[in-house]
Design a protein around this motif. Structure first.
Motif, PDB file in Angstrom:
ATOM      1  N   GLU A 113      36.906  46.897  53.912  1.00  0.00           N
ATOM      2  CA  GLU A 113      36.442  45.577  53.509  1.00  0.00           C
ATOM      3  C   GLU A 113      35.128  45.208  54.200  1.00  0.00           C
ATOM      4  OE1 GLU A 113      38.445  41.276  52.539  1.00  0.00           O
ATOM      5  OE2 GLU A 113      39.500  42.632  53.889  1.00  0.00           O
ATOM      6  N   GLU A 169      41.880  43.414  47.879  1.00  0.00           N
ATOM      7  CA  GLU A 169      43.252  43.881  47.630  1.00  0.00           C
ATOM      8  C   GLU A 169      43.378  44.520  46.248  1.00  0.00           C
ATOM      9  OE1 GLU A 169      47.751  42.105  47.322  1.00  0.00           O
ATOM     10  OE2 GLU A 169      46.315  41.073  48.607  1.00  0.00           O
ATOM     11  N   ASP A 170      42.817  43.870  45.225  1.00  0.00           N
ATOM     12  CA  ASP A 170      42.872  44.426  43.874  1.00  0.00           C
ATOM     13  C   ASP A 170      42.090  45.735  43.779  1.00  0.00           C
ATOM     14  OD1 ASP A 170      44.422  42.303  43.039  1.00  0.00           O
ATOM     15  OD2 ASP A 170      42.740  41.207  42.141  1.00  0.00           O
ATOM     16  N   GLU A 173      41.359  47.859  46.279  1.00  0.00           N
ATOM     17  CA  GLU A 173      42.038  48.896  47.047  1.00  0.00           C
ATOM     18  C   GLU A 173      43.269  49.422  46.300  1.00  0.00           C
ATOM     19  OE1 GLU A 173      43.172  49.586  51.657  1.00  0.00           O
ATOM     20  OE2 GLU A 173      43.879  47.706  50.793  1.00  0.00           O
ATOM     21  N   ASN A 174      44.032  48.537  45.682  1.00  0.00           N
ATOM     22  CA  ASN A 174      45.214  48.962  44.925  1.00  0.00           C
ATOM     23  C   ASN A 174      44.822  49.843  43.745  1.00  0.00           C
ATOM     24  OD1 ASN A 174      46.995  47.617  46.620  1.00  0.00           O
ATOM     25  ND2 ASN A 174      47.055  45.785  45.355  1.00  0.00           N
TER      26      ASN A 174
END
Length: 64
Positions: free
Chosen positions: A13, A40-41, A43-44
């Motif tokens: 990040e 988060e989105d 990385e997922n």
């Protein structure tokens, strides 16, 4: 637009986190990634693409 960083198969990040990992490497190339997604989105999506067998480059493009 959000900016994330890639180094040695990992996304970070912040640049500081990537540089911390890179400090013990001779080659310290850290790539910048720009996307509209939150971390988060992103990385997922990156992890999902990697689990499907894609290269890091393809996974990053998919996650964008």
């Amino acid at each position: 637009m959000n900016k994330y960083f890639y180094f040695e198969g990992n996304v970070f990040e912040t640049r500081e986190l990537a540089e911390l990992l890179a400090k013990n490497y001779n080659i310290k190339r850290i790539d910048e990634i720009e996307t509209d997604k939150n971390f988060e989105d992103f990385e997922n999506a990156f992890d999902e693409a990697k689990q499907e067998g894609n290269s890091d480059f393809v996974a990053i493009e998919f996650a964008k």
